[in-house]
Design a protein around this motif. Sequence first.
Motif, PDB file in Angstrom:
ATOM      1  N   ALA A  45       0.818  -1.213   0.000  1.00  0.00           N
ATOM      2  CA  ALA A  45       0.000   0.000   0.000  1.00  0.00           C
ATOM      3  C   ALA A  45       0.850   1.260   0.000  1.00  0.00           C
ATOM      4  CB  ALA A  45      -0.933  -0.002   1.208  1.00  0.00           C
ATOM      5  N   GLY A  46       2.139   1.137   0.307  1.00  0.00           N
ATOM      6  CA  GLY A  46       3.031   2.290   0.298  1.00  0.00           C
ATOM      7  C   GLY A  46       2.754   3.303   1.388  1.00  0.00           C
ATOM      8  N   ALA A  47       2.219   2.822   2.524  1.00  0.00           N
ATOM      9  CA  ALA A  47       1.858   3.745   3.611  1.00  0.00           C
ATOM     10  C   ALA A  47       3.009   4.005   4.570  1.00  0.00           C
ATOM     11  CB  ALA A  47       0.667   3.181   4.382  1.00  0.00           C
ATOM     12  N   GLY A  48       4.150   3.364   4.360  1.00  0.00           N
ATOM     13  CA  GLY A  48       5.297   3.563   5.245  1.00  0.00           C
ATOM     14  C   GLY A  48       6.247   2.394   5.189  1.00  0.00           C
ATOM     15  N   GLY A  49       7.355   2.527   5.898  1.00  0.00           N
ATOM     16  CA  GLY A  49       8.386   1.495   5.880  1.00  0.00           C
ATOM     17  C   GLY A  49       8.239   0.496   7.013  1.00  0.00           C
ATOM     18  N   TYR A  50       9.138  -0.491   6.984  1.00  0.00           N
ATOM     19  CA  TYR A  50       9.094  -1.566   7.974  1.00  0.00           C
ATOM     20  C   TYR A  50      10.515  -2.066   8.216  1.00  0.00           C
ATOM     21  CZ  TYR A  50       7.548  -5.973  10.192  1.00  0.00           C
ATOM     22  OH  TYR A  50       7.322  -7.021  11.064  1.00  0.00           O
ATOM     23  N   GLU A  51      10.903  -2.064   9.500  1.00  0.00           N
ATOM     24  CA  GLU A  51      12.189  -2.633   9.903  1.00  0.00           C
ATOM     25  C   GLU A  51      11.957  -3.496  11.129  1.00  0.00           C
ATOM     26  OE1 GLU A  51      16.563  -1.251  11.666  1.00  0.00           O
ATOM     27  OE2 GLU A  51      15.282   0.208  10.634  1.00  0.00           O
ATOM     28  N   GLN A  52      12.470  -4.715  11.095  1.00  0.00           N
ATOM     29  CA  GLN A  52      12.312  -5.607  12.243  1.00  0.00           C
ATOM     30  C   GLN A  52      13.658  -6.222  12.604  1.00  0.00           C
ATOM     31  OE1 GLN A  52       9.154  -8.536  12.000  1.00  0.00           O
ATOM     32  NE2 GLN A  52      10.095  -9.795  13.575  1.00  0.00           N
ATOM     33  N   GLU A  53      14.045  -6.004  13.865  1.00  0.00           N
ATOM     34  CA  GLU A  53      15.270  -6.585  14.402  1.00  0.00           C
ATOM     35  C   GLU A  53      16.489  -6.248  13.534  1.00  0.00           C
ATOM     36  OE1 GLU A  53      14.478 -10.779  15.070  1.00  0.00           O
ATOM     37  OE2 GLU A  53      12.420 -10.294  15.642  1.00  0.00           O
ATOM     38  N   GLY A  54      16.461  -5.038  12.978  1.00  0.00           N
ATOM     39  CA  GLY A  54      17.562  -4.562  12.163  1.00  0.00           C
ATOM     40  C   GLY A  54      17.464  -4.924  10.691  1.00  0.00           C
ATOM     41  N   ALA A 106      11.791   0.483   2.941  1.00  0.00           N
ATOM     42  CA  ALA A 106      12.573   1.639   3.380  1.00  0.00           C
ATOM     43  C   ALA A 106      11.741   2.577   4.253  1.00  0.00           C
ATOM     44  CB  ALA A 106      13.100   2.391   2.167  1.00  0.00           C
ATOM     45  N   LEU A 107      12.346   3.024   5.352  1.00  0.00           N
ATOM     46  CA  LEU A 107      11.685   3.962   6.251  1.00  0.00           C
ATOM     47  C   LEU A 107      11.600   5.330   5.595  1.00  0.00           C
ATOM     48  CD1 LEU A 107      13.406   2.881   9.581  1.00  0.00           C
ATOM     49  CD2 LEU A 107      11.177   2.161   8.693  1.00  0.00           C
ATOM     50  N   ARG A 108      10.465   5.996   5.787  1.00  0.00           N
ATOM     51  CA  ARG A 108      10.203   7.256   5.107  1.00  0.00           C
ATOM     52  C   ARG A 108      10.082   8.404   6.105  1.00  0.00           C
ATOM     53  NH1 ARG A 108       4.907   5.874   1.897  1.00  0.00           N
ATOM     54  NH2 ARG A 108       4.914   8.158   1.753  1.00  0.00           N
ATOM     55  N   PRO A 109      10.714   9.544   5.832  1.00  0.00           N
ATOM     56  CA  PRO A 109      10.580  10.704   6.725  1.00  0.00           C
ATOM     57  C   PRO A 109       9.162  11.267   6.691  1.00  0.00           C
ATOM     58  CG  PRO A 109      11.773  11.297   4.725  1.00  0.00           C
ATOM     59  CD  PRO A 109      11.607   9.814   4.689  1.00  0.00           C
ATOM     60  N   GLY A 110       8.726  11.819   7.819  1.00  0.00           N
ATOM     61  CA  GLY A 110       7.419  12.437   7.902  1.00  0.00           C
ATOM     62  C   GLY A 110       6.278  11.484   8.155  1.00  0.00           C
ATOM     63  N   VAL A 111       6.566  10.192   8.304  1.00  0.00           N
ATOM     64  CA  VAL A 111       5.524   9.189   8.521  1.00  0.00           C
ATOM     65  C   VAL A 111       5.489   8.811   9.996  1.00  0.00           C
ATOM     66  CG1 VAL A 111       4.722   6.870   7.900  1.00  0.00           C
ATOM     67  CG2 VAL A 111       5.821   8.319   6.176  1.00  0.00           C
ATOM     68  N   THR A 112       4.287   8.623  10.535  1.00  0.00           N
ATOM     69  CA  THR A 112       4.152   8.247  11.944  1.00  0.00           C
ATOM     70  C   THR A 112       4.735   6.852  12.137  1.00  0.00           C
ATOM     71  OG1 THR A 112       1.988   9.275  11.679  1.00  0.00           O
ATOM     72  CG2 THR A 112       2.576   8.488  13.872  1.00  0.00           C
ATOM     73  N   GLU A 159      19.902   6.439  19.758  1.00  0.00           N
ATOM     74  CA  GLU A 159      18.860   5.493  20.135  1.00  0.00           C
ATOM     75  C   GLU A 159      19.113   4.128  19.505  1.00  0.00           C
ATOM     76  OE1 GLU A 159      13.959   5.287  20.336  1.00  0.00           O
ATOM     77  OE2 GLU A 159      14.958   6.898  19.228  1.00  0.00           O
ATOM     78  N   ALA A 160      18.986   3.081  20.313  1.00  0.00           N
ATOM     79  CA  ALA A 160      19.255   1.719  19.837  1.00  0.00           C
ATOM     80  C   ALA A 160      18.006   1.160  19.162  1.00  0.00           C
ATOM     81  CB  ALA A 160      19.679   0.826  21.004  1.00  0.00           C
ATOM     82  N   VAL A 161      17.730   1.637  17.951  1.00  0.00           N
ATOM     83  CA  VAL A 161      16.526   1.223  17.231  1.00  0.00           C
ATOM     84  C   VAL A 161      16.636  -0.252  16.853  1.00  0.00           C
ATOM     85  CG1 VAL A 161      15.162   1.572  15.147  1.00  0.00           C
ATOM     86  CG2 VAL A 161      16.125   3.540  16.359  1.00  0.00           C
ATOM     87  N   TYR A 162      15.586  -0.996  17.164  1.00  0.00           N
ATOM     88  CA  TYR A 162      15.548  -2.433  16.885  1.00  0.00           C
ATOM     89  C   TYR A 162      14.498  -2.763  15.826  1.00  0.00           C
ATOM     90  CZ  TYR A 162      15.851  -7.439  18.101  1.00  0.00           C
ATOM     91  OH  TYR A 162      16.046  -8.811  18.087  1.00  0.00           O
ATOM     92  N   SER A 163      13.283  -2.203  15.997  1.00  0.00           N
ATOM     93  CA  SER A 163      12.204  -2.432  15.045  1.00  0.00           C
ATOM     94  C   SER A 163      11.423  -1.138  14.854  1.00  0.00           C
ATOM     95  CB  SER A 163      11.259  -3.542  15.536  1.00  0.00           C
ATOM     96  OG  SER A 163      11.950  -4.780  15.675  1.00  0.00           O
ATOM     97  N   VAL A 164      10.904  -0.937  13.625  1.00  0.00           N
ATOM     98  CA  VAL A 164      10.116   0.250  13.308  1.00  0.00           C
ATOM     99  C   VAL A 164       8.949  -0.169  12.423  1.00  0.00           C
ATOM    100  CG1 VAL A 164      10.084   2.566  12.298  1.00  0.00           C
ATOM    101  CG2 VAL A 164      12.182   1.698  13.360  1.00  0.00           C
ATOM    102  N   ARG A 165       7.728   0.264  12.811  1.00  0.00           N
ATOM    103  CA  ARG A 165       6.548   0.044  11.980  1.00  0.00           C
ATOM    104  C   ARG A 165       5.945   1.409  11.666  1.00  0.00           C
ATOM    105  NH1 ARG A 165       3.206  -1.087   8.043  1.00  0.00           N
ATOM    106  NH2 ARG A 165       2.251  -3.165   8.158  1.00  0.00           N
ATOM    107  N   GLN A 166       5.938   1.791  10.382  1.00  0.00           N
ATOM    108  CA  GLN A 166       5.385   3.069   9.964  1.00  0.00           C
ATOM    109  C   GLN A 166       4.006   2.879   9.331  1.00  0.00           C
ATOM    110  OE1 GLN A 166       8.490   4.589   7.291  1.00  0.00           O
ATOM    111  NE2 GLN A 166       9.203   5.919   8.951  1.00  0.00           N
ATOM    112  N   ASN A 167       3.161   3.913   9.428  1.00  0.00           N
ATOM    113  CA  ASN A 167       1.848   3.845   8.773  1.00  0.00           C
ATOM    114  C   ASN A 167       1.197   5.228   8.716  1.00  0.00           C
ATOM    115  OD1 ASN A 167       0.308   1.548   7.629  1.00  0.00           O
ATOM    116  ND2 ASN A 167      -1.361   2.409   8.830  1.00  0.00           N
ATOM    117  N   LEU A 168       1.264   5.872   7.567  1.00  0.00           N
ATOM    118  CA  LEU A 168       0.529   7.100   7.273  1.00  0.00           C
ATOM    119  C   LEU A 168       0.962   8.292   8.142  1.00  0.00           C
ATOM    120  CD1 LEU A 168      -3.046   5.543   6.918  1.00  0.00           C
ATOM    121  CD2 LEU A 168      -1.507   6.210   5.062  1.00  0.00           C
TER     122      LEU A 168
END
Length: 296
Positions: free
Chosen positions: A125-134, A139-145, A169-178
């Motif tokens: 859907a292209g609503a944001g990026g996704y990173e899990q456990e590195g 790809a993570l997108r700027p300006g997305v929650t 910050e020791a970022v491990y996982s990131v879930r973006q959406n809109l």
Amino acid sequence: MRRIAVALAALLAVAACSSPAAPSAPPPTSSPTRPTSATVTARATTSLAPRPRPAPPRATVTRTRMKDGSVVTLAAFSGPVTYVLHDGSEDPGLAAGRVRAGPAVRGAERGRLLAVFNGGFKLSAGAGGYEQEGHVAAALRPGVTSLVIDRSGRARIGIWDRGVPVPGEAVYSVRQNLPPLVLHGRPTAGAADWGLWGATLGGGEYVARSALGQDAAGHLVYAASMSASPADLAVAMARAGVRVAMELDINPEWVQLDVARRPGGPLRAALHGQNRPANQFLLGWARDFIAVLAPG
């Protein structure tokens, strides 16, 4: 006269010898100084003061009816909880062995499970990026929650590259959406336009929707309804003290919240009318989801 003078002198001499001497101050002692009673009381009070008990891990579920009749369920997670982003078997579908948290909650994690809920839109859907456990699946997108989970399991929500992540910050996982649904404690202007928040089943405004926010104390708050508008979720969360929030998945197939009364206990479906059984995330699921854990 001479005899009288001699007698008087003798009497005065006797009186001087028999009168009491002036009292003298006692010599100073060398005994150690003792604390005053106030000091003793203060020390005793300090040593006997009970220590406050740490807050237990808890998922508090409440419901609120909105002006349009929609019922929004809120789940606030408090105490020493941590969060784990799980990979779905189909989406994002990271290769087996690349990440530890796969399509099902199992092993030691099951004994700590307090709650579990759905993730965001499909990555297509292209609503944001996704990173899990590195490992980056999109790809993570700027300006997305973004829901950001560090290596300790602590989580927070913010706008990517606008406050999160913080330097170091020791970022491990990131879930973006809109874009944000709630910002600075208020529904955003876009929350009133339901067409901005994803394609709905049947093309209607009132469908199953979910969101995730964070209050001023740092607690995460999940909100969902099987029939609501984006504004309903935003208003309900703002009233609950949420400062920033992101919409998660929508439509009845994907919205799900399951909660245990105690860590590791039986899960119950917390949303009236949700499609999936309470043990769906234990059996395995096609989409990503988030587990809430008590300390191990």
